[in-house]
Design an enzyme around this catalytic site. Structure first.
Site, PDB file in Angstrom:
ATOM      1  N   GLY A 279     -12.087   5.038  -5.483  1.00 15.25           N
ATOM      2  CA  GLY A 279     -12.623   4.598  -4.203  1.00 15.25           C
ATOM      3  C   GLY A 279     -11.589   4.897  -3.134  1.00 15.25           C
ATOM      4  O   GLY A 279     -11.631   5.916  -2.453  1.00 15.25           O
ATOM      5  N   TYR A 321      -3.892  -8.947   2.568  1.00 15.90           N
ATOM      6  CA  TYR A 321      -2.978  -8.456   1.520  1.00 15.90           C
ATOM      7  C   TYR A 321      -1.567  -8.156   2.049  1.00 15.90           C
ATOM      8  O   TYR A 321      -0.820  -7.433   1.396  1.00 15.90           O
ATOM      9  CB  TYR A 321      -3.486  -7.149   0.916  1.00 15.90           C
ATOM     10  CG  TYR A 321      -4.936  -7.082   0.511  1.00 15.90           C
ATOM     11  CD1 TYR A 321      -5.433  -7.875  -0.523  1.00 15.90           C
ATOM     12  CD2 TYR A 321      -5.795  -6.167   1.113  1.00 15.90           C
ATOM     13  CE1 TYR A 321      -6.759  -7.761  -0.921  1.00 15.90           C
ATOM     14  CE2 TYR A 321      -7.124  -6.050   0.725  1.00 15.90           C
ATOM     15  CZ  TYR A 321      -7.594  -6.851  -0.290  1.00 15.90           C
ATOM     16  OH  TYR A 321      -8.898  -6.732  -0.692  1.00 15.90           O
ATOM     17  N   CYS A 346      -9.120 -15.524  17.156  1.00 15.67           N
ATOM     18  CA  CYS A 346      -8.390 -16.800  17.200  1.00 15.67           C
ATOM     19  C   CYS A 346      -7.847 -17.192  15.835  1.00 15.67           C
ATOM     20  O   CYS A 346      -8.285 -18.175  15.234  1.00 15.67           O
ATOM     21  CB  CYS A 346      -9.304 -17.909  17.702  1.00 15.67           C
ATOM     22  SG  CYS A 346     -10.102 -17.478  19.231  1.00 15.67           S
ATOM     23  N   GLU A 347      -6.943 -16.406  15.317  1.00 19.69           N
ATOM     24  CA  GLU A 347      -6.263 -16.681  14.045  1.00 19.69           C
ATOM     25  C   GLU A 347      -4.865 -16.084  14.156  1.00 19.69           C
ATOM     26  O   GLU A 347      -4.717 -14.944  14.621  1.00 19.69           O
ATOM     27  CB  GLU A 347      -6.960 -15.977  12.859  1.00 19.69           C
ATOM     28  CG  GLU A 347      -8.349 -16.426  12.543  1.00 19.69           C
ATOM     29  CD  GLU A 347      -8.434 -17.785  11.873  1.00 19.69           C
ATOM     30  OE1 GLU A 347      -7.441 -18.237  11.270  1.00 19.69           O
ATOM     31  OE2 GLU A 347      -9.501 -18.404  11.994  1.00 19.69           O
TER      32      GLU A 347
HETATM   33  C1  LIG Z   1     -13.137  -1.441  -6.670  1.00 19.50           C
HETATM   34  C2  LIG Z   1     -13.504  -0.738  -7.907  1.00 19.50           C
HETATM   35  C3  LIG Z   1     -13.196   0.617  -8.055  1.00 19.50           C
HETATM   36  C4  LIG Z   1     -12.450   1.409  -7.023  1.00 19.50           C
HETATM   37  O1  LIG Z   1     -11.118   1.015  -6.901  1.00 19.50           O
HETATM   38  P1  LIG Z   1     -10.127   1.847  -5.948  1.00 19.50           P
HETATM   39  O2  LIG Z   1      -8.847   1.130  -6.052  1.00 19.50           O
HETATM   40  O3  LIG Z   1     -10.697   1.790  -4.584  1.00 19.50           O
HETATM   41  O4  LIG Z   1     -10.069   3.229  -6.480  1.00 19.50           O
HETATM   42  C5  LIG Z   1     -13.617   1.245  -9.218  1.00 19.50           C
HETATM   43  N1  LIG Z   1     -14.285   0.574 -10.185  1.00 19.50           N
HETATM   44  C6  LIG Z   1     -14.576  -0.744 -10.086  1.00 19.50           C
HETATM   45  C7  LIG Z   1     -15.310  -1.412 -11.188  1.00 19.50           C
HETATM   46  C8  LIG Z   1     -14.205  -1.436  -8.937  1.00 19.50           C
HETATM   47  O5  LIG Z   1     -14.495  -2.741  -8.846  1.00 19.50           O
END
Ligand SMILES: *Cc1c(COP(=O)(O)O)cnc(C)c1O
Length: 417
Positions: A279, A321, A346-347
């Protein structure tokens, strides 16, 4: 390198793939997410190149950036999708992803979501508990179908990353615990509307050290070998996502090739198709968040604040994070200052950077918060009555609005009084 960063200075002006960010802000307003289509494609191709020697199928993890145009950009390159909810499945289908290229994950799928996934004809559902397997079996039976499933294993590997994004540790909620697996495999043959076709894991996000993948993959392969002997038709081993990106140039991410050179020799002999679910690594550095400096002020200790028109409602990662994002002045200056860059919400946690050396930009000028493509817009909210910002996609010389700025009417449209 995985970070195909296409945001560069053209003279004094920061640009995306040659297009001035100043002009984009003038045309579309701020806050504004700007995404480079070329950067998305480059990251995907680089990933594919690294794993070219391994029979595999890459499923973009939609939750990192679920904009329809982003999903579509990957789908057109042949990439599949990993979705995490009915809403993400809907998005993937609307973006034109073929159902047989979609895999459905999630630690708490509702019966309606399971029904939706089965009716849509997704490649597989990844299950995280025995109760859920029973539920999928019952729903598949009602629909008169057999559900292809994978089991998400909790490999009990604690990857070194932010504690909120480690997911493969047995104290976390994810996956089926090792201790529970014998019961699950013993019971599966009785669940006659299920076909077990995969084993799955996902150990976390922003993981720099390939050794965590090696440790978890070793466990996955041990389970695979045991299960094969029991006669399950396993076709897929799913390694998950989590590959790292560079947010801070002083902490460069491990190149994807380092992961590939460890994982390919381990996985190839298994003789199955490997699924990857990247992702963040495909999208983080493809976008910036453009924001205008509203006010500058100083406190009695001499500390300087840049108050900007974007905040935690557009990018919550620093608040959530303690994440680092580079911040560049869209028009560069020769002088710099040390300042806190803060939003209008407002945080006290509504900041992008604290005590950061930054170009001495003036009120009314633009800043670009870098690496804003992953877990940014998707985590946005309307807190403080904020409107979700516009998003544009730069594709060569073409600029396309891929999300319109929200209106006041839209933020109350589902409310009654
Ligand atoms: C969030 C997630 C990903 C992607 O993670 P990245 O760190 O963004 O690559 C892949 N598989 C599952 C099951 C996830 O929950």
């Amino acid at each position: 390198m995985l970070d195909s960063n296409l945001f560069h200075y053209n003279g004094r002006t920061l640009s995306c793939d040659g297009i001035s960010l100043e002009e984009l802000a003038d045309t579309y307003g701020t806050p504004l997410f700007v995404t480079s289509a070329k950067s998305l494609a480059d990251s995907y191709r680089e990933f594919e190149h690294a794993f070219a020697d391994l029979p595999h199928f890459t499923c973009y993890s939609v939750k990192a950036n679920f904009n329809l145009s982003v999903i579509k950009t990957f789908a057109e390159l042949g990439c599949g999708c990993d979705v995490n909810s009915g809403g993400e499945l809907y998005r993937a289908l609307q973006a034109g992803v073929a159902p047989e290229k979609i895999i459905f994950a999630g630690v708490g799928k509702k019966p309606e979501e399971i029904t939706y996934a089965l009716k849509s004809g997704v490649l597989m559902l990844k299950s995280e508990s025995l109760s859920e397997l029973r539920s999928i079996n019952r729903i598949a039976d009602e629909l008169g179908t057999v559900a292809a499933v994978a089991i998400r294993i909790n490999p009990n590997v604690t990857a070194e990353t932010h504690p909120y994004i480690t997911t493969g540790d047995s104290k976390e909620k994810f996956g089926v615990d090792e201790g529970e697996l014998p019961t699950v495999f013993a019971l599966l043959p009785q669940l006659s509307n299920l076909r077990l076709i995969g084993l799955d894991m996902h150990i976390g996000s922003q993981i720099f050290d390939p050794e965590y993948y090696v440790a978890a993959t070793t466990k996955l392969l041990d389970i695979f070998n045991a299960v094969k002997d029991m006669g399950f038709p396993i076709e897929y081993l799913d390694i998950g996502g989590g590959f790292p990106v560079t947010y801070d140039p002083r902490k460069p991410a491990t190149p994807i090739e380092r992961f590939a050179e460890k994982l390919i020799p381990m996985l190839k002999p298994a003789g199955v198709k490997v699924i990857f679910e990247p992702g963040r690594s495909l999208v983080a550095n493809a976008s910036v968040l453009l924001t205008r400096i509203l006010y500058k002020k100083r406190n009695h200790t001499g500390k300087e604040f840049f108050v900007v028109d974007a905040g935690m409602t557009e990018l919550i990662r620093p608040a959530l994070y303690q994440a680092h994002h580079e911040i560049l002045a869209v028009t560069s200056h020769d002088q710099s200052v040390v300042a806190d860059v803060v939003g209008p919400v407002c945080e006290s946690s509504d900041f992008f950077a604290r005590h950061r050396e930054i170009d001495a930009a003036e009120e009314g000028e633009l800043l670009a918060v870098m690496s804003a493509g992953a877990y940014a817009s998707v985590m946005g909210s309307n807190y403080n009555g904020r409107l979700r910002p516009a998003e544009v996609l730069v594709n060569g010389s073409e600029v396309k609005v891929i999300r319109k700025r929200e209106s006041y009417e839209q933020i109350i449209q589902n409310e009654l009084c």
